[in-house]
Design an enzyme around this catalytic site. Structure first.
Site, PDB file in Angstrom:
ATOM      1  N   ASP A  95       1.883 -10.121   4.854  1.00  0.00           N
ATOM      2  CA  ASP A  95       1.486 -11.512   5.036  1.00  0.00           C
ATOM      3  C   ASP A  95       2.087 -12.115   6.299  1.00  0.00           C
ATOM      4  O   ASP A  95       3.283 -11.932   6.569  1.00  0.00           O
ATOM      5  CB  ASP A  95       1.946 -12.317   3.812  1.00  0.00           C
ATOM      6  CG  ASP A  95       1.613 -13.785   3.935  1.00  0.00           C
ATOM      7  OD1 ASP A  95       0.421 -14.120   3.914  1.00  0.00           O
ATOM      8  OD2 ASP A  95       2.550 -14.605   4.044  1.00  0.00           O
ATOM      9  N   GLU A 111       6.829   8.980   4.085  1.00  0.00           N
ATOM     10  CA  GLU A 111       7.500   9.838   3.110  1.00  0.00           C
ATOM     11  C   GLU A 111       6.665  10.000   1.838  1.00  0.00           C
ATOM     12  O   GLU A 111       6.854  10.975   1.095  1.00  0.00           O
ATOM     13  CB  GLU A 111       8.857   9.246   2.727  1.00  0.00           C
ATOM     14  CG  GLU A 111       9.889   9.227   3.837  1.00  0.00           C
ATOM     15  CD  GLU A 111      11.182   8.576   3.380  1.00  0.00           C
ATOM     16  OE1 GLU A 111      11.420   8.535   2.143  1.00  0.00           O
ATOM     17  OE2 GLU A 111      11.948   8.097   4.234  1.00  0.00           O
TER      18      GLU A 111
END
Length: 538
Positions: free
Chosen positions: A208, A263
């Site tokens: 945001d 990851e």
């Protein structure tokens, strides 16, 4: 101008994906309190899957005092009771994945709520462990704020705190204190938040107001805007926002976020980048393979009308040059008036909805479809006494705010509150929305709903539309002609966005090439009726 096509159709799931935005307060209430919740979203995921979209983006559902309806987060790793529990979220995630839907959640890293435990500790004194997790400054000698920065929702970006004998910064409401992302410990805490949700199984994040996350540490005054707006509803509009946002160190933080996401495999990230000229920031935030995957701005969200020029200008900024990020696009969302109430006002509302959805799905990038756009919902008019949006209340009647795009989703035309809730909803049902409810349109073969489902199917079966290049051939007046291409497939998109019939001699399509059309029943390929489009494989 065109750029090279990808050499393979084997792309990550998110590239070219259609994302469906859900505003949880307004989707489905299952508890009878008039506010939508996570279990309500879960109960409606079959509808979402029927749209043929690839994933959902859920606006904030975290613990919050709701002064900005969830964008003021008091606990990043828990669910506000009004929306349910972590167990409810896990059930939503499991059901979405069962239906083949990815789940993207909002992250608000520029600020927290003043009810967050971090801020409670930070404001106690100037020596505690989190004393510099937020942005604190001494007053000027005359007691006034440290500089001239103005908040988005009106008034100075500074509020006095007697405990610290200092001002704290906030780019939005005073109850949304600015996090100090220049502090490595704050960045680390936010990385821990992201890891919490990745461990839970989410597929991506929408970040945001990302360019508000870092600021000038010298706290220099913003200069006045050179071209002042004719009508001002907030002092924020009178400044060039050079120093209170868009700091050049932000991409370094984004590299840390991307490294963490990598990851976990094929995770998607998309940044909201508001502002009058955010292109360079969007490129910096998405450059190469070490930053975010995508970004979107407000090119279309506040455009007063839809024109070929606006479309061409926006798309030409994202033609696929080496190292360039991947764009996302939204025509409506929870912060902006619904597009069919802003655009093509002379056309029938169903034609408007089909035409705008068709254009959104033909763009190069990720279409973000806001809840209700699949129904062609118009903007609702909200009476002053029903307003909930703090910006709307503060600036009424100069601006009507965001509530008109946040009204409850209409599921059934003949049920109380259109099937959204058994109680009075937190916002009124929009005018005429019951006539456009899901159940009503399910029974109409030519409805906006069924047309939008068809669009998703065509796009999913067309590598050119999903991930291909774009070449804009004509963008003059009301006529827009562009082609999407990848290896052996080319799709021609011809739009007439105006009220007069136009010649389409530039088209190379034959009648048997047409994939879909709007407003062209019985028309020859030689002409384009008012407010029409034709999309063909050539």
């Amino acid at each position: 101008m065109t750029q090279r096509s990808p050499s393979s159709f084997d792309q990550p799931w998110w590239k070219g994906a259609v994302i469906y935005q859900i505003y949880p307060r307004s989707y489905q209430d299952t508890t009878g309190n008039g506010v939508g919740d996570l279990s309500g979203i879960t109960s409606r995921l079959e509808h979402v899957a029927s749209l043929g979209v690839d994933g959902i983006w859920i606006s904030p559902f975290f613990t919050s005092p709701m002064k900005d309806f969830g964008y003021d987060v008091a606990d990043y790793c828990n669910i506000d009771p009004v929306f349910g529990s972590l167990a409810d979220f896990d059930r939503l995630l499991d059901e979405a994945h069962r239906l083949g839907l990815k789940v993207i959640i909002d992250q608000v890293y520029a600020h927290t709520s003043d009810a967050h435990a971090w801020f409670a500790e930070s404001r106690q004194d100037r020596s505690n462990d989190r004393s510099d997790w937020y942005v604190w400054r001494d007053p000027k000698p005359d007691g006034s704020p440290p500089n001239n920065w103005q908040a988005v929702f009106g008034g100075p970006s500074w509020t006095w705190d007697a405990r610290r004998q200092q001002y704290y910064m906030h780019n939005f409401l005073p109850s949304q204190p600015q996090l100090n992302l220049h502090n490595a410990s704050v960045q680390g805490a936010l990385l821990d938040v992201m890891r919490f949700w990745l461990d839970r199984g989410v597929d991506g994040f929408r970040l945001d107001a990302l360019n508000f996350a870092l600021f000038d540490p010298e706290f220099r005054d913003n200069p006045p805007k050179q071209r002042r707006p004719d009508v001002v509803s907030r002092p924020f509009d009178l400044q060039e926002h050079i120093y209170n946002q868009s700091h050049p160190d932000l991409p370094a933080f984004l590299r840390r976020l991307r490294s963490l996401m990598d990851e976990y495999g094929d995770i998607f990230s998309v940044a909201e980048v508001p502002g009058t000229d955010p292109l360079e920031e969007m490129r910096a935030y998405t450059a190469g393979e070490a930053h975010l995957h995508s970004a979107y701005n407000f090119d279309f969200l506040y455009a007063g009308n839809l024109t070929a020029e606006i479309f061409a200008r926006s798309q030409r900024n994202w033609l696929g040059s080496a190292g360039e990020g991947w764009p996302s696009w939204a025509f409506s969302n929870h912060d902006a008036p619904r597009c069919i109430s802003r655009w093509l006002s002379e056309a029938d509302i169903n034609v408007r909805a089909k035409l705008t959805n068709a254009l959104l799905y033909c763009m190069r990038g990720n279409p973000i479809l806001y809840q209700g756009e699949e129904l062609g919902l118009p903007q609702a008019d909200i009476a002053f006494e029903d307003l909930q949006d703090p910006e709307a209340i503060a600036n009424w009647p100069r601006t009507l705010g965001r509530d008109g795009a946040r009204t409850p989703m209409p599921w059934s035309g003949d049920s109380a509150n259109c099937g959204f809730s058994s109680s009075k909803p937190w916002l009124p049902i929009g005018q005429g929305h019951g006539e456009r409810a899901v159940a009503v349109q399910e029974a109409q073969a030519d409805s906006v709903l069924n047309f939008t489902r068809m669009l998703a199917k065509v796009r999913s079966e067309s590598p050119a539309l999903r991930i291909g290049d774009i070449r804009i051939d004509v963008a003059e007046g009301d006529i827009l002609v562009f082609r999407r291409s990848i290896e052996s497939e080319t799709v021609e998109c011809v739009f007439n966005l105006g009220p007069a019939e136009q010649d389409s001699s530039v088209s190379l399509a034959e009648p048997e090439d047409v994939l879909f059309a709007v407003g062209m029943q019985g028309s020859s390929l030689g002409g384009l009726p008012p407010f029409s489009c034709r999309v063909s494989r050539i």
